[in-house]
Scaffold this motif. Structure first.
Motif, PDB file in Angstrom:
ATOM      1  N   LEU A   1       0.832  -1.208   0.000  1.00 11.19           N
ATOM      2  CA  LEU A   1       0.000   0.000   0.000  1.00 11.19           C
ATOM      3  C   LEU A   1       0.861   1.250   0.000  1.00 11.19           C
ATOM      4  N   LEU A   2       1.906   1.196   0.838  1.00  6.55           N
ATOM      5  CA  LEU A   2       2.808   2.334   0.920  1.00  6.55           C
ATOM      6  C   LEU A   2       3.457   2.591  -0.441  1.00  6.55           C
ATOM      7  N   LEU A   3       3.890   1.490  -1.106  1.00  8.01           N
ATOM      8  CA  LEU A   3       4.536   1.625  -2.401  1.00  8.01           C
ATOM      9  C   LEU A   3       3.586   2.207  -3.447  1.00  8.01           C
ATOM     10  N   VAL A   4       2.293   1.870  -3.327  1.00 11.12           N
ATOM     11  CA  VAL A   4       1.323   2.404  -4.290  1.00 11.12           C
ATOM     12  C   VAL A   4       1.061   3.883  -4.012  1.00 11.12           C
ATOM     13  N   VAL A   5       1.088   4.265  -2.739  1.00  9.92           N
ATOM     14  CA  VAL A   5       0.689   5.626  -2.377  1.00  9.92           C
ATOM     15  C   VAL A   5       1.821   6.643  -2.517  1.00  9.92           C
ATOM     16  N   VAL A   6       3.076   6.204  -2.272  1.00  8.73           N
ATOM     17  CA  VAL A   6       4.192   7.152  -2.273  1.00  8.73           C
ATOM     18  C   VAL A   6       4.303   7.996  -3.561  1.00  8.73           C
ATOM     19  N   PRO A   7       4.132   7.391  -4.765  1.00  4.36           N
ATOM     20  CA  PRO A   7       4.217   8.249  -5.949  1.00  4.36           C
ATOM     21  C   PRO A   7       3.220   9.404  -5.920  1.00  4.36           C
ATOM     22  N   PHE A   8       2.091   9.227  -5.231  1.00  4.28           N
ATOM     23  CA  PHE A   8       1.106  10.286  -5.030  1.00  4.28           C
ATOM     24  C   PHE A   8       1.714  11.536  -4.435  1.00  4.28           C
ATOM     25  N   TRP A   9       2.702  11.328  -3.570  1.00  7.05           N
ATOM     26  CA  TRP A   9       3.271  12.447  -2.837  1.00  7.05           C
ATOM     27  C   TRP A   9       4.411  13.118  -3.592  1.00  7.05           C
ATOM     28  N   THR A  10       4.632  12.652  -4.805  1.00  6.78           N
ATOM     29  CA  THR A  10       5.593  13.335  -5.654  1.00  6.78           C
ATOM     30  C   THR A  10       4.789  14.301  -6.493  1.00  6.78           C
ATOM     31  N   ASN A  11       5.303  15.481  -6.707  1.00  6.13           N
ATOM     32  CA  ASN A  11       4.572  16.466  -7.488  1.00  6.13           C
ATOM     33  C   ASN A  11       4.096  15.867  -8.813  1.00  6.13           C
ATOM     34  N   PHE A  12       2.805  16.059  -9.092  1.00  6.08           N
ATOM     35  CA  PHE A  12       2.164  15.522 -10.290  1.00  6.08           C
ATOM     36  C   PHE A  12       2.906  15.959 -11.558  1.00  6.08           C
ATOM     37  N   LEU A  13       3.246  17.238 -11.593  1.00  2.00           N
ATOM     38  CA  LEU A  13       3.930  17.815 -12.739  1.00  2.00           C
ATOM     39  C   LEU A  13       5.276  17.131 -12.983  1.00  2.00           C
ATOM     40  N   ILE A  14       5.971  16.845 -11.882  1.00  2.00           N
ATOM     41  CA  ILE A  14       7.280  16.223 -11.999  1.00  2.00           C
ATOM     42  C   ILE A  14       7.159  14.810 -12.548  1.00  2.00           C
ATOM     43  N   ARG A  15       6.100  14.090 -12.126  1.00  2.00           N
ATOM     44  CA  ARG A  15       5.906  12.732 -12.627  1.00  2.00           C
ATOM     45  C   ARG A  15       5.598  12.729 -14.121  1.00  2.00           C
ATOM     46  N   VAL A  16       4.776  13.689 -14.536  1.00  2.00           N
ATOM     47  CA  VAL A  16       4.449  13.772 -15.963  1.00  2.00           C
ATOM     48  C   VAL A  16       5.697  14.150 -16.760  1.00  2.00           C
ATOM     49  N   TYR A  17       6.443  15.075 -16.187  1.00  2.00           N
ATOM     50  CA  TYR A  17       7.658  15.542 -16.837  1.00  2.00           C
ATOM     51  C   TYR A  17       8.681  14.400 -16.974  1.00  2.00           C
ATOM     52  N   ALA A  18       8.729  13.523 -15.958  1.00  2.00           N
ATOM     53  CA  ALA A  18       9.647  12.382 -16.016  1.00  2.00           C
ATOM     54  C   ALA A  18       9.385  11.538 -17.262  1.00  2.00           C
ATOM     55  N   TRP A  19       8.111  11.409 -17.625  1.00  2.00           N
ATOM     56  CA  TRP A  19       7.784  10.648 -18.835  1.00  2.00           C
ATOM     57  C   TRP A  19       8.230  11.379 -20.084  1.00  2.00           C
ATOM     58  N   LYS A  20       8.180  12.702 -20.051  1.00  2.00           N
ATOM     59  CA  LYS A  20       8.622  13.451 -21.218  1.00  2.00           C
ATOM     60  C   LYS A  20      10.108  13.159 -21.480  1.00  2.00           C
ATOM     61  N   VAL A  21      10.883  13.127 -20.390  1.00  3.28           N
ATOM     62  CA  VAL A  21      12.308  12.833 -20.525  1.00  3.28           C
ATOM     63  C   VAL A  21      12.495  11.413 -21.083  1.00  3.28           C
ATOM     64  N   LEU A  22      11.685  10.464 -20.552  1.00  2.00           N
ATOM     65  CA  LEU A  22      11.809   9.072 -20.968  1.00  2.00           C
ATOM     66  C   LEU A  22      11.450   8.873 -22.432  1.00  2.00           C
ATOM     67  N   LEU A  23      10.366   9.532 -22.847  1.00  2.84           N
ATOM     68  CA  LEU A  23       9.855   9.307 -24.202  1.00  2.84           C
ATOM     69  C   LEU A  23      10.536  10.212 -25.218  1.00  2.84           C
ATOM     70  N   HIS A  24      11.366  11.111 -24.734  1.00  2.47           N
ATOM     71  CA  HIS A  24      12.035  12.084 -25.590  1.00  2.47           C
ATOM     72  C   HIS A  24      12.749  11.389 -26.756  1.00  2.47           C
ATOM     73  N   PRO A  25      12.756  12.036 -27.941  1.00  5.09           N
ATOM     74  CA  PRO A  25      13.386  11.395 -29.118  1.00  5.09           C
ATOM     75  C   PRO A  25      14.787  10.869 -28.832  1.00  5.09           C
ATOM     76  N   SER A  26      15.525  11.539 -27.927  1.00  2.00           N
ATOM     77  CA  SER A  26      16.864  11.041 -27.641  1.00  2.00           C
ATOM     78  C   SER A  26      16.928  10.355 -26.281  1.00  2.00           C
TER      79      SER A  26
END
Lengths: 300, 268
Positions: free
Chosen positions: A109-134
């Protein structure tokens, strides 16, 4: 509780005094602004932005412009698809959480909830870096020959769907888990004893058994998904735009308030439908089933 | 007891699905943390360990990041404090009275939770502009209180479900006046619910981007807004990684600490 239901004076006054602060606040800053949006959609656009005098149906007539039905359709299908994937993944996870022992459950439960406490914007942005063309992910996939040299992972509907599932998955897991915790897992053994395969038992006994949690999960994922703004803005690009992005463009770029208001009213209607559906469904279910409400809200 | 009966023949699917879900949830965060130590500006390839992004984060050039964080904290504290008071009163009324007024009241509390952020953002923005209200840090706080009240109310309401109303009558019978009853009896009993609600409100306030984005005027960036404008300028990307890593570490530390605290209390 000891107090009688209708005592004329002091109780009635106490009720008003405790109700007024929150109700007044929400009337002024939630109900009135929301109604203002509906009214605004029937105003003409002002010559220099904002809105003009009198009344007009122009904002609503403009909704017929071919680009809008396409965007509404994309918003709806992406949100429904994200909801299906989240609930589909949330069911087996909720199942495991429901029958895990105390210690494992607390950790998971803790593992599922912890990402919640990371800024939403930062999590979305992390995917931008991952999916980035390079980025690593694309390089790896190209290296493995899974995708072609020219395939872009970013700025399309697929990227929006992926990140929506990522962002809203905990919203599906938690209410399903809340229901699974109260589910009697011995029923599954009974089904197995009667000759059902595990998959059949899961599907025909467990899934209906946590129906209330599934319903809460659908509402919890579908509604924020329909109102998405950041996700399509950061990973969607023009090919992945949703209604939320159009509203922001009307507000910030052309300052056409009636237009933005009409879009917002449209979004309001689309989001109210699942709420009403869930409400009616819950009313219908609450009669034969005496158990308490599912408590599915993400208050974790 | 009911769990002991299901020990036989477990299907691997739930374990597999959970593993996939957890990898999915943590993979991007992990890459982000790694990239904060990556010397490369674009994070595409590994160019060796480096602390340069952390140095940049703490240099004078990043002063507005820290100012934005400070603004976010002020708004978060103010919004959660006010919504704790309003939300607790709301929960009290909702729990104690079964009138038509409370049905409408519950609707007002419940709807902001299900309304998408963007709707609340645009309607408050247009409301403030129409009334010619200055859209400064105060307006942002008002907006945050508006979406926080409901969460506090629901958290306290959950706590009130097993609240014994007779203690209030007992306190009154023993001669406490209304104020003493509230401060000495009701609030301490409801404290866990009020604190949980307040904490949730604070988290939501600190995390909010969309509503603040619509409501705010010029120059009052909160931390999420600052991060957003940084994501739009590729040059500053790695500084966000460094900042996120620090925030993550902080969050984990707080969670770990709270867990330890509650475990210690459970033992005692």
């Amino acid at each position: 509780m000891g107090n009688p239901r209708r005592q004329p004076n002091p109780e009635r006054r106490n009720e008003w005094w405790t109700t007024l602060p929150s109700a007044g606040w929400l009337l002024v800053f939630f109900a009135v602004p929301t109604l203002l949006i509906v009214v605004m959609s029937f105003k003409p656009a002002g010559p220099y932005g904002g809105f003009g005098e009198g009344w007009s149906l122009k904002a609503w007539a403009d909704m017929a412009h071919p680009s809008y039905p396409a965007i509404v359709w994309r918003t709806v299908w992406l949100s429904v698809a994200a909801t299906i994937v989240c609930v589909g993944l949330g069911l087996p996870v909720g199942f495991l959480l429901g029958r895990a022992d105390e210690k494992t459950r607390a950790l998971l439960l803790l593992l599922v909830v912890v990402p919640f406490w990371t800024n939403f914007l930062i999590r979305v942005y992390a995917w931008k870096v991952l999916l980035h063309p390079s980025g690593y992910l694309r390089e790896t996939l190209v290296g493995l020959g899974i995708i072609g040299e020219n395939t872009l992972l970013l700025y399309n509907e697929g990227a929006v769907l992926l990140v929506m599932v990522y962002a809203y998955l905990p919203f599906a897991i938690l209410p399903i888990y809340a229901s699974a915790e109260k589910f009697d897992f011995a029923l599954l053994d009974a089904a197995r004893d009667l000759g059902a395969s595990s998959i059949r038992a899961f599907w025909l006994v467990f899934v209906p058994g946590v129906g209330r949690g599934v319903l809460a999960a659908v509402v919890m994922v579908l509604i924020p998904a329909l109102g998405s703004y950041i996700i399509p803005d950061i990973v969607g690009g023009p090919a992945g735009e949703m209604v939320g992005n159009k509203i922001a463009q009307r507000v910030f770029i052309d300052r056409n308030w009636p237009h933005a208001a009409a879009l917002a009213t449209l979004l309001m209607i689309v989001t109210l439908l699942p709420v009403i559906f869930a409400f009616v469904q819950q009313k219908r279910e609450s009669v034969p089933d005496g158990s308490r409400k599912g408590g599915g809200k993400a208050t974790a | 007891m009911k769990k002991a009966t299901t020990l036989r023949s477990r299907h691997p699917l739930p374990v597999l699905a959970t593993a996939v879900a957890l990898v999915f949830l943590y993979f991007p965060i992990l890459v982000l943390v790694l990239n904060s130590f990556n010397a490369s500006r674009y994070g595409a390839s590994w160019e060796g360990w480096s602390m340069r992004w952390y140095e940049l984060l703490f240099s004078a050039r990043s002063r507005d990041i820290w100012e934005a964080l400070q603004r976010s904290l002020v708004i978060g504290v103010a919004a959660s404090a006010v919504s704790m008071v309003l939300g607790t009163m709301a929960a009290w009324a909702l729990n104690r009275y079964r009138t038509r007024l409370q049905k409408a009241h519950f609707g007002l509390i419940y709807l902001p939770i299900v309304a998408p952020d963007i709707l609340m953002g645009i309607s408050l923005a247009i409301f403030f502009v129409t009334l010619d209200v200055e859209r400064n840090i105060g307006a942002i706080t008002v907006a945050h209180i508006t979406f926080c009240i409901s969460y506090v109310a629901l958290a306290v309401l959950a706590r009130l479900q097993d609240f014994d109303g007779s203690v209030v009558d007992a306190a009154r019978d023993l001669g406490a006046n209304r104020w003493q009853t509230i401060v000495r009896v009701v609030v301490p009993l409801l404290a866990p619910g009020i604190l949980a609600g307040g904490l949730l409100a604070f988290t939501l306030s600190i995390d909010d981007f969309v509503i603040t984005f619509f409501v705010k005027g010029v120059g009052s960036d909160t931390l999420p807004l600052k991060i957003y404008s940084m994501t739009k300028h590729t040059k500053e990307m790695p500084v966000i990684n460094a900042l996120s890593t620090l925030l993550l570490t902080f969050t984990f530390a707080v969670v770990w600490w709270v867990q330890r605290l509650s475990r210690a209390r459970a033992v005692a």
